[in-house]
Design an enzyme around this catalytic site. Structure first.
Site, short mmCIF file in Angstrom:
data_model
loop_
_atom_site.label_atom_id
_atom_site.label_comp_id
_atom_site.label_asym_id
_atom_site.label_seq_id
_atom_site.Cartn_x
_atom_site.Cartn_y
_atom_site.Cartn_z
N HIS B 57 -25.13 -17.10 33.19
CA HIS B 57 -24.77 -17.48 34.51
C HIS B 57 -25.02 -19.07 34.64
O HIS B 57 -24.58 -19.40 35.96
CB HIS B 57 -25.14 -16.54 35.58
CG HIS B 57 -26.60 -16.82 35.75
ND1 HIS B 57 -27.35 -16.02 34.95
CD2 HIS B 57 -27.25 -17.67 36.79
CE1 HIS B 57 -28.81 -16.53 35.30
NE2 HIS B 57 -28.88 -17.27 36.54
N HIS B 72 -24.68 -24.13 37.62
CA HIS B 72 -24.87 -22.68 37.81
C HIS B 72 -23.63 -21.74 38.37
O HIS B 72 -22.98 -22.38 39.27
CB HIS B 72 -25.76 -22.50 39.08
CG HIS B 72 -26.66 -21.30 39.22
ND1 HIS B 72 -25.88 -20.22 39.65
CD2 HIS B 72 -27.79 -21.14 38.71
CE1 HIS B 72 -26.93 -19.32 39.82
NE2 HIS B 72 -28.32 -19.64 39.36
#
Lengths: 83, 149
Positions: B57, B72
């Site tokens: 992620h 992110h």
């Protein structure tokens, strides 16, 4: 970044979170350590900052210690400290 | 000088629009954020350099000026434990800006109850180090988001 200095910092963070027995879970997320503690009252924010935390975010038993990009290596050191 | 490209297509919203105080208050560095188009896609490297951190992620690419850029993908997405994300590169790889790094699906992230907003952060940069920061309007994948001097 690992080494004696890193271990000392990890020990300081563990102590500031109320000690190993107070830590239910701790995991790195790129720039922060997400920890869950048994007793949030035992978390020492000034000590976390002294150990290098940029910020400390608290939500009940969840304490996020913002440490910057070294979060992963600090988490490795903390695992060593926690055994 | 580092030109930082948008890892995804969508709408630039600025870091202040990220529903997470660490990013919104620029605690780990200045930058911007993109609300991605709701379609499965492949997030790209924002700069040319080495992938020093790679999670499903989130990833960090450091260029030859030692500028580390964090991408992110979504907020609190560490909790998804990699579900819905696939790595297309490996930690330590050298990548060119624009090369795919992670395949993901913002629709699935949203369905799992997380915001798919992507923060793009100049790690440890001074606020004044960024110029031409794009904080609103539509962006394509690869559109310049900011310049890091």
């Amino acid at each position: 970044m690992r080494g004696h200095g890193g271990i000392r910092r990890a020990e300081a963070i563990v102590a500031a979170l109320g000690g190993a027995a107070n830590i239910v879970d701790i995991e790195p997320c790129t720039t922060r350590l997400r920890s869950e503690v048994r007793d949030a009252a035992r978390v020492d924010e000034p000590a976390l900052r002294a150990a290098g935390a940029i910020a400390v975010l608290r939500s009940g038993p969840v304490v996020q210690v913002v440490v910057g990009p070294q979060a992963d290596s600090i988490a490795c050191d903390i695992e060593d400290v926690l055994g | 000088m580092t030109r930082v490209l948008s890892p995804v297509a969508g709408r630039a919203i600025g870091l202040a629009g990220v529903p997470d105080p660490v990013f919104a208050q620029a605690m780990v560095g200045p930058g911007t954020a993109v609300d991605p188009v709701r379609a499965a896609g492949r997030a790209i490297a924002p700069v040319t350099g080495r992938i020093v951190k790679l999670h499903p992620h989130a990833y960090v690419v450091v260029d030859d000026e030692d500028h580390g850029v964090l991408v992110h993908l979504g907020i609190e997405t560490v909790k998804l434990k990699g579900r819905g994300f696939a790595l297309l590169a490996a930690e330590g790889d050298e990548v060119n800006a624009g090369e795919p790094v992670v395949a993901w699906d913002p629709v699935a992230v949203e369905a799992a109850g997380r915001s798919p907003i992507c923060a793009v952060v100049a790690l440890d940069a001074d606020g004044g180090a960024l110029t031409r920061v794009r904080a609103d309007g539509p962006v394509h994948q690869g559109t310049e988001l900011f310049t890091w001097v």
